[in-house]
Motif scaffolding. Structure first.
Motif, PDB file in Angstrom:
ATOM      1  N   MET A   6      41.474  27.728  31.534  1.00 58.06           N
ATOM      2  CA  MET A   6      40.833  28.890  30.945  1.00 58.06           C
ATOM      3  C   MET A   6      41.528  29.184  29.622  1.00 58.06           C
ATOM      4  O   MET A   6      42.748  29.202  29.559  1.00 58.06           O
ATOM      5  CB  MET A   6      40.938  30.072  31.902  1.00 58.06           C
ATOM      6  N   PRO A   7      40.773  29.446  28.571  1.00 52.42           N
ATOM      7  CA  PRO A   7      41.373  29.749  27.261  1.00 52.42           C
ATOM      8  C   PRO A   7      42.261  30.986  27.314  1.00 52.42           C
ATOM      9  O   PRO A   7      42.010  31.919  28.068  1.00 52.42           O
ATOM     10  CB  PRO A   7      40.175  29.993  26.360  1.00 52.42           C
ATOM     11  N   HIS A   8      43.314  30.935  26.493  1.00 56.67           N
ATOM     12  CA  HIS A   8      44.235  32.065  26.408  1.00 56.67           C
ATOM     13  C   HIS A   8      43.474  33.345  26.061  1.00 56.67           C
ATOM     14  O   HIS A   8      42.578  33.349  25.249  1.00 56.67           O
ATOM     15  CB  HIS A   8      45.297  31.792  25.339  1.00 56.67           C
ATOM     16  N   GLY A   9      43.834  34.435  26.695  1.00 62.26           N
ATOM     17  CA  GLY A   9      43.209  35.724  26.430  1.00 62.26           C
ATOM     18  C   GLY A   9      41.964  35.984  27.267  1.00 62.26           C
ATOM     19  O   GLY A   9      41.369  37.041  27.189  1.00 62.26           O
ATOM     20  N   GLN A  10      41.565  35.008  28.078  1.00 60.08           N
ATOM     21  CA  GLN A  10      40.391  35.199  28.927  1.00 60.08           C
ATOM     22  C   GLN A  10      40.751  35.169  30.406  1.00 60.08           C
ATOM     23  O   GLN A  10      39.887  34.973  31.253  1.00 60.08           O
ATOM     24  CB  GLN A  10      39.342  34.132  28.622  1.00 60.08           C
ATOM     25  N   ASP A  11      42.032  35.330  30.704  1.00 59.75           N
ATOM     26  CA  ASP A  11      42.475  35.356  32.094  1.00 59.75           C
ATOM     27  C   ASP A  11      41.832  36.530  32.813  1.00 59.75           C
ATOM     28  O   ASP A  11      41.678  37.613  32.255  1.00 59.75           O
ATOM     29  CB  ASP A  11      43.993  35.504  32.187  1.00 59.75           C
ATOM     30  N   LEU A  12      41.463  36.309  34.063  1.00 57.44           N
ATOM     31  CA  LEU A  12      40.915  37.376  34.876  1.00 57.44           C
ATOM     32  C   LEU A  12      42.049  37.989  35.674  1.00 57.44           C
ATOM     33  O   LEU A  12      42.599  37.352  36.568  1.00 57.44           O
ATOM     34  CB  LEU A  12      39.836  36.849  35.825  1.00 57.44           C
ATOM     35  N   GLU A  13      42.414  39.200  35.331  1.00 59.86           N
ATOM     36  CA  GLU A  13      43.506  39.869  36.008  1.00 59.86           C
ATOM     37  C   GLU A  13      43.153  40.071  37.474  1.00 59.86           C
ATOM     38  O   GLU A  13      42.055  40.487  37.819  1.00 59.86           O
ATOM     39  CB  GLU A  13      43.770  41.226  35.350  1.00 59.86           C
ATOM     40  N   ASN A  14      44.070  39.716  38.357  1.00 61.65           N
ATOM     41  CA  ASN A  14      43.920  39.857  39.809  1.00 61.65           C
ATOM     42  C   ASN A  14      42.850  38.931  40.387  1.00 61.65           C
ATOM     43  O   ASN A  14      42.367  39.151  41.485  1.00 61.65           O
ATOM     44  CB  ASN A  14      43.608  41.305  40.203  1.00 61.65           C
ATOM     45  N   ALA A  15      42.445  37.870  39.684  1.00 54.64           N
ATOM     46  CA  ALA A  15      41.389  36.979  40.164  1.00 54.64           C
ATOM     47  C   ALA A  15      41.758  36.316  41.485  1.00 54.64           C
ATOM     48  O   ALA A  15      40.899  36.067  42.308  1.00 54.64           O
ATOM     49  CB  ALA A  15      41.079  35.928  39.120  1.00 54.64           C
ATOM     50  N   ASN A  16      43.033  36.015  41.704  1.00 59.81           N
ATOM     51  CA  ASN A  16      43.463  35.372  42.948  1.00 59.81           C
ATOM     52  C   ASN A  16      44.196  36.331  43.875  1.00 59.81           C
ATOM     53  O   ASN A  16      44.834  35.899  44.818  1.00 59.81           O
ATOM     54  CB  ASN A  16      44.351  34.164  42.629  1.00 59.81           C
ATOM     55  N   ASP A  17      44.091  37.590  43.618  1.00 64.05           N
ATOM     56  CA  ASP A  17      44.711  38.612  44.452  1.00 64.05           C
ATOM     57  C   ASP A  17      44.034  38.618  45.825  1.00 64.05           C
ATOM     58  O   ASP A  17      42.818  38.686  45.909  1.00 64.05           O
ATOM     59  CB  ASP A  17      44.553  39.972  43.763  1.00 64.05           C
ATOM     60  N   PRO A  18      44.798  38.528  46.919  1.00 64.77           N
ATOM     61  CA  PRO A  18      44.187  38.534  48.253  1.00 64.77           C
ATOM     62  C   PRO A  18      43.408  39.819  48.551  1.00 64.77           C
ATOM     63  O   PRO A  18      42.563  39.829  49.435  1.00 64.77           O
ATOM     64  CB  PRO A  18      45.369  38.387  49.207  1.00 64.77           C
ATOM     65  N   GLU A  19      43.679  40.874  47.815  1.00 69.58           N
ATOM     66  CA  GLU A  19      42.977  42.133  48.030  1.00 69.58           C
ATOM     67  C   GLU A  19      41.690  42.240  47.203  1.00 69.58           C
ATOM     68  O   GLU A  19      40.935  43.187  47.349  1.00 69.58           O
ATOM     69  CB  GLU A  19      43.891  43.314  47.704  1.00 69.58           C
ATOM     70  N   SER A  20      41.437  41.270  46.326  1.00 72.22           N
ATOM     71  CA  SER A  20      40.231  41.329  45.508  1.00 72.22           C
ATOM     72  C   SER A  20      39.023  40.917  46.350  1.00 72.22           C
ATOM     73  O   SER A  20      39.133  40.088  47.252  1.00 72.22           O
ATOM     74  CB  SER A  20      40.363  40.444  44.265  1.00 72.22           C
ATOM     75  N   PRO A  21      37.858  41.486  46.076  1.00 75.05           N
ATOM     76  CA  PRO A  21      36.672  41.162  46.870  1.00 75.05           C
ATOM     77  C   PRO A  21      36.208  39.722  46.663  1.00 75.05           C
ATOM     78  O   PRO A  21      36.408  39.137  45.605  1.00 75.05           O
ATOM     79  CB  PRO A  21      35.618  42.140  46.366  1.00 75.05           C
ATOM     80  N   SER A  22      35.588  39.173  47.693  1.00 72.99           N
ATOM     81  CA  SER A  22      35.000  37.840  47.647  1.00 72.99           C
ATOM     82  C   SER A  22      33.512  37.967  47.907  1.00 72.99           C
ATOM     83  O   SER A  22      33.051  38.942  48.500  1.00 72.99           O
ATOM     84  CB  SER A  22      35.615  36.933  48.717  1.00 72.99           C
ATOM     85  N   VAL A  23      32.761  36.957  47.497  1.00 73.74           N
ATOM     86  CA  VAL A  23      31.315  36.947  47.713  1.00 73.74           C
ATOM     87  C   VAL A  23      31.022  36.043  48.908  1.00 73.74           C
ATOM     88  O   VAL A  23      31.468  34.902  48.968  1.00 73.74           O
ATOM     89  CB  VAL A  23      30.572  36.447  46.458  1.00 73.74           C
ATOM     90  N   TYR A  24      30.271  36.573  49.867  1.00 72.75           N
ATOM     91  CA  TYR A  24      29.895  35.850  51.082  1.00 72.75           C
ATOM     92  C   TYR A  24      28.389  35.698  51.127  1.00 72.75           C
ATOM     93  O   TYR A  24      27.650  36.590  50.713  1.00 72.75           O
ATOM     94  CB  TYR A  24      30.357  36.617  52.328  1.00 72.75           C
ATOM     95  N   GLU A  25      27.931  34.556  51.667  1.00 72.84           N
ATOM     96  CA  GLU A  25      26.501  34.294  51.804  1.00 72.84           C
ATOM     97  C   GLU A  25      26.202  33.979  53.265  1.00 72.84           C
ATOM     98  O   GLU A  25      26.918  33.215  53.908  1.00 72.84           O
ATOM     99  CB  GLU A  25      26.107  33.103  50.932  1.00 72.84           C
TER     100      GLU A  25
END
Length: 51
Positions: A1-20
């Protein structure tokens, strides 16, 4: 991912996930596995491969 476009907390276990739902295709966003769908199908985390 290009510098400055990091998603803060993207891999945080408390962040929501999408389920189908594998039965009817319903999509739900949740912090934990939503269990069973109203149609009786099982939810699958869309970020993980079915294979």
């Amino acid at each position: 991912m290009p510098h400055g476009q990091d998603l803060e907390n993207a891999n945080d276990p408390e962040s929501p996930s999408v389920y189908e739902c594998l039965g009817c295709g319903a999509i739900v966003t949740s912090k934990s596995h939503p269990g069973t769908c109203e149609c009786g199908g099982e939810f699958h985390n869309r970020a993980k491969s079915i294979e």
